[in-house]
Design a protein around this motif. Structure first.
Motif, short mmCIF file in Angstrom:
data_model
loop_
_atom_site.label_atom_id
_atom_site.label_comp_id
_atom_site.label_asym_id
_atom_site.label_seq_id
_atom_site.Cartn_x
_atom_site.Cartn_y
_atom_site.Cartn_z
N LEU B 27 0.84 -1.20 0.00
CA LEU B 27 0.00 0.00 0.00
C LEU B 27 0.87 1.25 0.00
N VAL B 28 1.89 1.24 0.85
CA VAL B 28 2.77 2.41 0.95
C VAL B 28 3.56 2.60 -0.34
N SER B 29 4.09 1.52 -0.87
CA SER B 29 4.94 1.66 -2.06
C SER B 29 4.14 2.15 -3.27
N HIS B 30 2.86 1.76 -3.37
CA HIS B 30 2.06 2.18 -4.52
C HIS B 30 1.48 3.58 -4.36
N TYR B 31 1.08 3.93 -3.15
CA TYR B 31 0.25 5.12 -2.99
C TYR B 31 0.87 6.22 -2.15
N TRP B 32 2.06 5.98 -1.61
CA TRP B 32 2.68 7.02 -0.79
C TRP B 32 2.88 8.32 -1.60
N THR B 33 3.46 8.20 -2.78
CA THR B 33 3.76 9.40 -3.58
C THR B 33 2.51 10.15 -4.03
N PRO B 34 1.53 9.49 -4.65
CA PRO B 34 0.36 10.27 -5.09
C PRO B 34 -0.41 10.89 -3.92
N VAL B 35 -0.52 10.18 -2.82
CA VAL B 35 -1.26 10.75 -1.68
C VAL B 35 -0.47 11.92 -1.09
N LEU B 36 0.85 11.74 -0.96
CA LEU B 36 1.68 12.82 -0.41
C LEU B 36 1.63 14.05 -1.29
N ARG B 37 1.61 13.85 -2.59
CA ARG B 37 1.55 14.96 -3.53
C ARG B 37 0.28 15.78 -3.32
N PHE B 38 -0.85 15.09 -3.23
CA PHE B 38 -2.12 15.80 -3.03
C PHE B 38 -2.15 16.49 -1.66
N VAL B 39 -1.70 15.78 -0.63
CA VAL B 39 -1.77 16.35 0.72
C VAL B 39 -0.82 17.55 0.83
N PHE B 40 0.38 17.42 0.25
CA PHE B 40 1.32 18.55 0.31
C PHE B 40 0.74 19.78 -0.40
N ALA B 41 0.14 19.58 -1.56
CA ALA B 41 -0.45 20.71 -2.28
C ALA B 41 -1.60 21.33 -1.48
N SER B 42 -2.23 20.54 -0.62
CA SER B 42 -3.35 21.05 0.17
C SER B 42 -2.86 21.79 1.41
N VAL B 43 -1.91 21.19 2.15
CA VAL B 43 -1.53 21.78 3.44
C VAL B 43 -0.28 22.65 3.34
N ARG B 44 0.50 22.48 2.27
CA ARG B 44 1.64 23.36 1.99
C ARG B 44 2.75 23.28 3.04
N ASP B 45 2.84 22.16 3.70
CA ASP B 45 3.89 21.98 4.72
C ASP B 45 4.32 20.52 4.62
N MET B 46 5.60 20.29 4.31
CA MET B 46 6.03 18.91 4.03
C MET B 46 5.95 18.03 5.27
N ASP B 47 6.29 18.57 6.43
CA ASP B 47 6.23 17.74 7.65
C ASP B 47 4.79 17.33 7.95
N VAL B 48 3.89 18.30 7.86
CA VAL B 48 2.48 18.00 8.10
C VAL B 48 1.98 17.02 7.04
N ALA B 49 2.40 17.25 5.79
CA ALA B 49 1.95 16.37 4.70
C ALA B 49 2.39 14.93 4.94
N GLU B 50 3.62 14.76 5.41
CA GLU B 50 4.11 13.40 5.68
C GLU B 50 3.30 12.75 6.79
N THR B 51 3.03 13.52 7.84
CA THR B 51 2.27 12.97 8.97
C THR B 51 0.86 12.58 8.52
N VAL B 52 0.23 13.45 7.77
CA VAL B 52 -1.14 13.17 7.31
C VAL B 52 -1.15 11.97 6.38
N THR B 53 -0.16 11.90 5.49
CA THR B 53 -0.10 10.78 4.56
C THR B 53 0.12 9.46 5.31
N GLN B 54 0.98 9.50 6.30
CA GLN B 54 1.22 8.29 7.09
C GLN B 54 -0.06 7.86 7.81
N ASP B 55 -0.74 8.83 8.42
CA ASP B 55 -2.01 8.52 9.10
C ASP B 55 -3.02 7.95 8.13
N CYS B 56 -3.04 8.53 6.92
CA CYS B 56 -4.02 8.10 5.91
C CYS B 56 -3.78 6.63 5.54
#
Lengths: 156, 189
Positions: B27-56
């Motif tokens: 799951l992580v290997s397939h979807y980490w990048t696309p989910v992180l990309r969307f979350v980063f564009a939404s929250v505009r903070d890489m640390d927060v984006a990583e945390t949210v993506t991990q939680d997701c």
């Protein structure tokens, strides 16, 4: 149709949902076609830049490390969950026996009026309180005392 | 008979999409990048984006028994991500004394396309910065619809599934988002 696309028509062309006439106009009007292309290019550049930013970041942080961290975090979370649950259960069991050992409150009605002076006094008091009106309550104690003495004297 | 793919984001194993989310590593290997990309564009903070993506991804894996297979795994993950982004934004509103640092426009268009000439690169950087600044002023729904359409390149039907809106409502949000962005970029007639 006016000479060029309106703002709404322009947005419809970019987003999708433009009419056939609007699409035809874009094909024929150089100015509108150029503007649509420039704006679309800006959006695709934005997409590409975000993608590059993420690609550089991900390449410096392999995804499989995240998978391991996520599993470790889940184990830590579940350990804390079970510790908390155990603490709650322990507290409940600790307090439950203490409450069961408490002596039940004394029930005066079940005390024998023949042997227990307190019970006798209470029984008389209750009787008098039922028969005397409230304004005469201050007399309750003295009347109850005479009756007890009288009863006890009569019994002799 | 194999089912027909319904969107660009069909799961790898089309016969049993749920199997893909059973393995957290896959799951992580397939979807980490696309989910992180969307979350980063939404929250505009890489640390927060990583945390949210991990939680997701972790939430998706834990609740995989709730995945009915009526949409792609990517759609389902984006739906979870949107809810987590909303929760994060709600928490940030309460923490007015501790605003998280945001990625500024400079940080985003510090990643130019190396294939462009210097003059074109500057022009593109200006355009990217303008779009990046303009999306900040959008409402949450407009920003989500815009990012799903123009960053993740989702179809309108997919966006409607992700956001839980009708296709009409998605159109309206996209319309307003693009209009607002063009206005902030100063290119409306």
């Amino acid at each position: 149709m006016t000479q060029h696309l309106s703002e709404d028509a322009f947005v419809a062309v970019v987003v999708g949902g433009a009419t056939a006439a609007e699409r035809k106009h874009v094909e024929t009007c150089v100015a509108c076609r150029t503007e649509v292309a420039q704006f679309s290019h800006a959006l695709s550049s934005f997409r590409a830049t975000v993608g590059r930013r993420i690609d550089v970041h991900v390449s410096s942080r392999p995804a499989n490390r995240v998978g391991r961290e996520t599993r470790a975090e889940s184990v830590r979370t579940s350990v804390w969950y079970w510790l908390a649950a155990t603490a709650v259960v322990t507290l409940v069991l600790f307090f439950m026996p203490a409450r069961n050992h408490e002596a039940p409150p004394a029930v005066i009605e079940h005390a024998s009026v023949d042997t227990d002076p307190d019970a006798l006094m209470d029984a008389v008091g209750r009787h008098l309180s039922r028969t005397l009106p409230a304004p005469m309550e201050p007399l309750l104690a003295s009347v109850a005392g005479e009756d007890v003495q009288g009863d006890t004297n009569e019994g002799k | 008979m194999n089912p027909m793919p319904t969107s660009l984001f069909t799961p790898v194993n089309m016969e049993n999409p749920a199997r893909e989310i059973d393995d957290i590593d896959r799951l992580v290997s397939h979807y980490w990048t696309p989910v992180l990309r969307f979350v980063f564009a939404s929250v505009r903070d890489m640390d927060v984006a990583e945390t949210v993506t991990q939680d997701c991804l972790w939430k998706a894996h834990r609740r995989r028994h709730l995945f009915r297979g009526d949409c792609s795994v990517h759609t389902w993950l984006l739906r979870i991500a949107i809810n987590l982004i909303r929760d994060h934004a709600r928490k940030q509103r309460w923490r007015f004394w501790n605003k998280a640092p945001r990625v500024s426009s400079d940080a985003l268009h510090a990643w130019p396309d190396s294939r462009l000439s210097p003059e074109d690169a500057v022009l593109v950087q200006e355009q990217v910065a303008a779009v990046w600044d303009a999306t900040r002023a959008l409402s949450a729904k407009q920003r989500t619809a815009f990012l799903l359409r123009f960053v993740e390149e989702c179809e309108i039907s997919e966006i409607a599934q992700v956001m839980g809106l009708s296709e009409n409502a998605v159109h309206v949000n996209l319309f307003r988002a693009v209009r607002a962005i063009r206005k902030r970029m100063g290119i409306t007639p």
